[in-house]
Design a protein around this motif. Structure first.
Motif, PDB file in Angstrom:
ATOM      1  N   ALA A  29       0.795  -0.997  -0.056  1.00  0.00           N
ATOM      2  CA  ALA A  29      -0.124  -0.129  -0.120  1.00  0.00           C
ATOM      3  C   ALA A  29       1.097   1.223   0.096  1.00  0.00           C
ATOM      4  CB  ALA A  29      -0.909  -0.035   0.968  1.00  0.00           C
ATOM      5  N   ASP A  30       0.363   2.124  -0.716  1.00  0.00           N
ATOM      6  CA  ASP A  30       1.201   3.574  -0.679  1.00  0.00           C
ATOM      7  C   ASP A  30       1.462   4.011   0.641  1.00  0.00           C
ATOM      8  OD1 ASP A  30       0.803   3.548  -3.269  1.00  0.00           O
ATOM      9  OD2 ASP A  30      -0.761   5.069  -3.399  1.00  0.00           O
ATOM     10  N   ARG A  31       0.659   3.897   1.672  1.00  0.00           N
ATOM     11  CA  ARG A  31       0.941   4.395   2.927  1.00  0.00           C
ATOM     12  C   ARG A  31       1.883   3.582   3.855  1.00  0.00           C
ATOM     13  NH1 ARG A  31      -1.301   0.877   6.464  1.00  0.00           N
ATOM     14  NH2 ARG A  31      -3.236   0.057   5.797  1.00  0.00           N
ATOM     15  N   VAL A  32       2.024   2.166   3.362  1.00  0.00           N
ATOM     16  CA  VAL A  32       3.078   1.407   3.883  1.00  0.00           C
ATOM     17  C   VAL A  32       4.569   1.477   3.428  1.00  0.00           C
ATOM     18  CG1 VAL A  32       3.844  -1.065   4.259  1.00  0.00           C
ATOM     19  CG2 VAL A  32       1.582  -0.264   4.666  1.00  0.00           C
ATOM     20  N   ARG A  33       4.490   1.943   1.930  1.00  0.00           N
ATOM     21  CA  ARG A  33       5.781   2.169   1.226  1.00  0.00           C
ATOM     22  C   ARG A  33       6.257   3.567   1.598  1.00  0.00           C
ATOM     23  NH1 ARG A  33       4.696   3.727  -3.916  1.00  0.00           N
ATOM     24  NH2 ARG A  33       3.028   2.620  -4.026  1.00  0.00           N
ATOM     25  N   GLU A  34       5.175   4.495   2.002  1.00  0.00           N
ATOM     26  CA  GLU A  34       5.893   5.851   2.325  1.00  0.00           C
ATOM     27  C   GLU A  34       6.414   5.684   3.642  1.00  0.00           C
ATOM     28  OE1 GLU A  34       4.334  10.445   2.833  1.00  0.00           O
ATOM     29  OE2 GLU A  34       2.861   8.827   2.658  1.00  0.00           O
ATOM     30  N   SER A  35       5.888   4.991   4.655  1.00  0.00           N
ATOM     31  CA  SER A  35       6.479   4.653   5.923  1.00  0.00           C
ATOM     32  C   SER A  35       7.565   3.988   6.007  1.00  0.00           C
ATOM     33  CB  SER A  35       5.533   3.719   6.809  1.00  0.00           C
ATOM     34  OG  SER A  35       4.267   4.547   7.012  1.00  0.00           O
ATOM     35  N   LEU A  36       7.935   2.966   4.950  1.00  0.00           N
ATOM     36  CA  LEU A  36       8.852   2.296   4.750  1.00  0.00           C
ATOM     37  C   LEU A  36      10.223   3.111   4.277  1.00  0.00           C
ATOM     38  CD1 LEU A  36       9.134  -1.029   2.730  1.00  0.00           C
ATOM     39  CD2 LEU A  36      10.609   0.651   2.323  1.00  0.00           C
ATOM     40  N   PHE A  37       9.876   3.933   3.637  1.00  0.00           N
ATOM     41  CA  PHE A  37      11.107   4.791   2.878  1.00  0.00           C
ATOM     42  C   PHE A  37      11.281   5.821   4.033  1.00  0.00           C
ATOM     43  CE2 PHE A  37      10.460   2.646  -0.967  1.00  0.00           C
ATOM     44  CZ  PHE A  37      11.804   2.702  -1.679  1.00  0.00           C
ATOM     45  N   ASN A  38      10.431   6.329   4.588  1.00  0.00           N
ATOM     46  CA  ASN A  38      10.638   7.130   5.717  1.00  0.00           C
ATOM     47  C   ASN A  38      11.566   6.653   6.890  1.00  0.00           C
ATOM     48  OD1 ASN A  38       9.337   9.325   4.629  1.00  0.00           O
ATOM     49  ND2 ASN A  38       7.410   9.083   5.903  1.00  0.00           N
ATOM     50  N   LEU A  39      11.236   5.387   7.286  1.00  0.00           N
ATOM     51  CA  LEU A  39      12.102   4.410   8.016  1.00  0.00           C
ATOM     52  C   LEU A  39      13.701   4.345   7.657  1.00  0.00           C
ATOM     53  CD1 LEU A  39      12.232   2.831  10.612  1.00  0.00           C
ATOM     54  CD2 LEU A  39      11.435   1.062   9.379  1.00  0.00           C
ATOM     55  N   ILE A  40      13.541   3.939   6.362  1.00  0.00           N
ATOM     56  CA  ILE A  40      15.159   3.747   6.079  1.00  0.00           C
ATOM     57  C   ILE A  40      15.959   4.788   5.706  1.00  0.00           C
ATOM     58  CG2 ILE A  40      14.684   1.349   5.029  1.00  0.00           C
ATOM     59  CD1 ILE A  40      14.874   2.275   2.429  1.00  0.00           C
ATOM     60  N   VAL A  41      15.286   6.076   5.380  1.00  0.00           N
ATOM     61  CA  VAL A  41      16.141   7.413   5.073  1.00  0.00           C
ATOM     62  C   VAL A  41      16.327   7.970   6.300  1.00  0.00           C
ATOM     63  CG1 VAL A  41      16.089   9.494   3.793  1.00  0.00           C
ATOM     64  CG2 VAL A  41      15.219   7.501   2.459  1.00  0.00           C
ATOM     65  N   ASN A  42      15.272   8.066   7.384  1.00  0.00           N
ATOM     66  CA  ASN A  42      15.439   8.775   8.384  1.00  0.00           C
ATOM     67  C   ASN A  42      15.807   7.835   9.623  1.00  0.00           C
ATOM     68  OD1 ASN A  42      14.816  11.206   6.942  1.00  0.00           O
ATOM     69  ND2 ASN A  42      12.482  10.464   7.072  1.00  0.00           N
ATOM     70  N   GLY A  43      16.199   6.494   9.591  1.00  0.00           N
ATOM     71  CA  GLY A  43      16.159   5.761  10.593  1.00  0.00           C
ATOM     72  C   GLY A  43      17.642   5.445  11.327  1.00  0.00           C
ATOM     73  N   GLY A  44      18.411   6.567  10.652  1.00  0.00           N
ATOM     74  CA  GLY A  44      20.059   6.464  11.262  1.00  0.00           C
ATOM     75  C   GLY A  44      20.793   5.362  10.418  1.00  0.00           C
ATOM     76  N   GLY A  46      22.325   6.343   7.552  1.00  0.00           N
ATOM     77  CA  GLY A  46      22.801   6.827   6.094  1.00  0.00           C
ATOM     78  C   GLY A  46      21.670   7.307   5.238  1.00  0.00           C
ATOM     79  N   ASP A  47      22.253   7.427   4.136  1.00  0.00           N
ATOM     80  CA  ASP A  47      21.361   7.472   3.067  1.00  0.00           C
ATOM     81  C   ASP A  47      21.441   6.102   2.032  1.00  0.00           C
ATOM     82  OD1 ASP A  47      19.952   7.951   0.761  1.00  0.00           O
ATOM     83  OD2 ASP A  47      20.904   9.769   0.201  1.00  0.00           O
ATOM     84  N   PRO A  48      20.607   5.033   2.423  1.00  0.00           N
ATOM     85  CA  PRO A  48      21.006   3.683   1.568  1.00  0.00           C
ATOM     86  C   PRO A  48      20.208   3.932   0.259  1.00  0.00           C
ATOM     87  CG  PRO A  48      18.927   3.591   3.282  1.00  0.00           C
ATOM     88  CD  PRO A  48      19.659   5.149   3.503  1.00  0.00           C
ATOM     89  N   VAL A  49      19.555   4.854   0.138  1.00  0.00           N
ATOM     90  CA  VAL A  49      18.811   4.927  -1.601  1.00  0.00           C
ATOM     91  C   VAL A  49      19.767   5.785  -2.465  1.00  0.00           C
ATOM     92  CG1 VAL A  49      16.998   5.577  -2.742  1.00  0.00           C
ATOM     93  CG2 VAL A  49      16.450   4.998  -0.227  1.00  0.00           C
ATOM     94  N   THR A  50      20.568   6.712  -2.178  1.00  0.00           N
ATOM     95  CA  THR A  50      20.868   7.697  -3.283  1.00  0.00           C
ATOM     96  C   THR A  50      22.162   6.977  -3.893  1.00  0.00           C
ATOM     97  OG1 THR A  50      19.986   9.832  -2.325  1.00  0.00           O
ATOM     98  CG2 THR A  50      22.108   9.961  -3.733  1.00  0.00           C
ATOM     99  N   GLY A  51      22.154   6.650  -4.927  1.00  0.00           N
ATOM    100  CA  GLY A  51      23.250   6.022  -5.680  1.00  0.00           C
ATOM    101  C   GLY A  51      23.303   4.497  -5.654  1.00  0.00           C
ATOM    102  N   ALA A  52      22.382   3.926  -4.789  1.00  0.00           N
ATOM    103  CA  ALA A  52      22.253   2.525  -4.555  1.00  0.00           C
ATOM    104  C   ALA A  52      21.980   1.731  -5.733  1.00  0.00           C
ATOM    105  CB  ALA A  52      21.283   2.375  -3.379  1.00  0.00           C
ATOM    106  N   ARG A  53      22.587   0.271  -5.950  1.00  0.00           N
ATOM    107  CA  ARG A  53      22.399  -0.554  -6.666  1.00  0.00           C
ATOM    108  C   ARG A  53      20.995  -1.299  -5.982  1.00  0.00           C
ATOM    109  NH1 ARG A  53      24.608  -3.059 -10.684  1.00  0.00           N
ATOM    110  NH2 ARG A  53      24.717  -4.978  -9.628  1.00  0.00           N
TER     111      ARG A  53
END
Length: 186
Positions: A29-44, A46-53
């Motif tokens: 669900a959109d809301r779960v996906r949004e929460s998931l990305f907020n968790l991994i980006v703001n969860g301490g 680092g930035d696991p997404v930018t430039g990632a494979r």
């Protein structure tokens, strides 16, 4: 279903309605996906997404991988063996005009074999719930060299999971009937 943030923000993705139980499609669900990305980006972490494979196992519609691409990931590899899901991934990649940044491997995620390229920094895993497929897929990915040391793994399941190998649990959150587990490889 839509892309939540980034360069494709607001883009509607191909619809599967409430899912396709026969094809084991159960879109996040959109809301779960949004929460998931907020968790991994703001969860301490680092930035696991930018430039990632990114490796998207049991990719379904490809929404998780495409959300990562929209947010700055460099490359997404979708692994999906279902014909209906593969068609949806191709449709969604075309909507994003992202063919040059994506690859689709039509294979059972529990039988990956050896990785022919570089290992992945970020792994999404959304298997059919309650069948033990997540554990088997991660074991196959680890054995085949698909997951880089230090990689972040985001695992969706119906219950809390026990990670295989040397995967370290970092966080677990419940969103309705979905449990998100964040793990680190070694």
């Amino acid at each position: 279903m839509r892309i939540i943030a980034g360069r494709y923000r607001g883009l509607g993705l191909a619809s599967v309605g409430k899912g396709d139980p026969g094809a084991h499609l159960r879109p996040t669900a959109d809301r779960v996906r949004e929460s998931l990305f907020n968790l991994i980006v703001n969860g301490g972490y680092g930035d696991p997404v930018t430039g990632a494979r990114v490796l998207d196992l049991f990719a379904g519609t490809g929404a998780l991988g495409l959300e990562a691409l929209s947010r700055g990931a460099a490359q997404i590899t979708f692994v999906e063996d279902g014909a209906r899901a593969a068609a949806l991934i191709r449709e969604n990649v075309a909507k994003c005009r992202a063919a040059g940044e994506t690859a689709l491997i039509r294979r059972d995620a529990t039988r990956l074999g050896a990785n022919p390229g570089a290992a992945f920094d970020l792994v999404f895993l959304d298997p059919p719930y309650g069948k033990g497929l997540g554990e088997r897929a991660l074991a196959a990915a680890l054995a085949g060299g698909w997951i880089a040391p230090g990689a972040l793994i985001v695992w969706e399941e119906g219950v809390e999971v026990v990670p295989p190998g040397d995967l370290v649990p970092l966080d677990t959150r419940r969103y309705g009937d979905t449990v998100i587990s964040i793990l680190r490889h070694g």
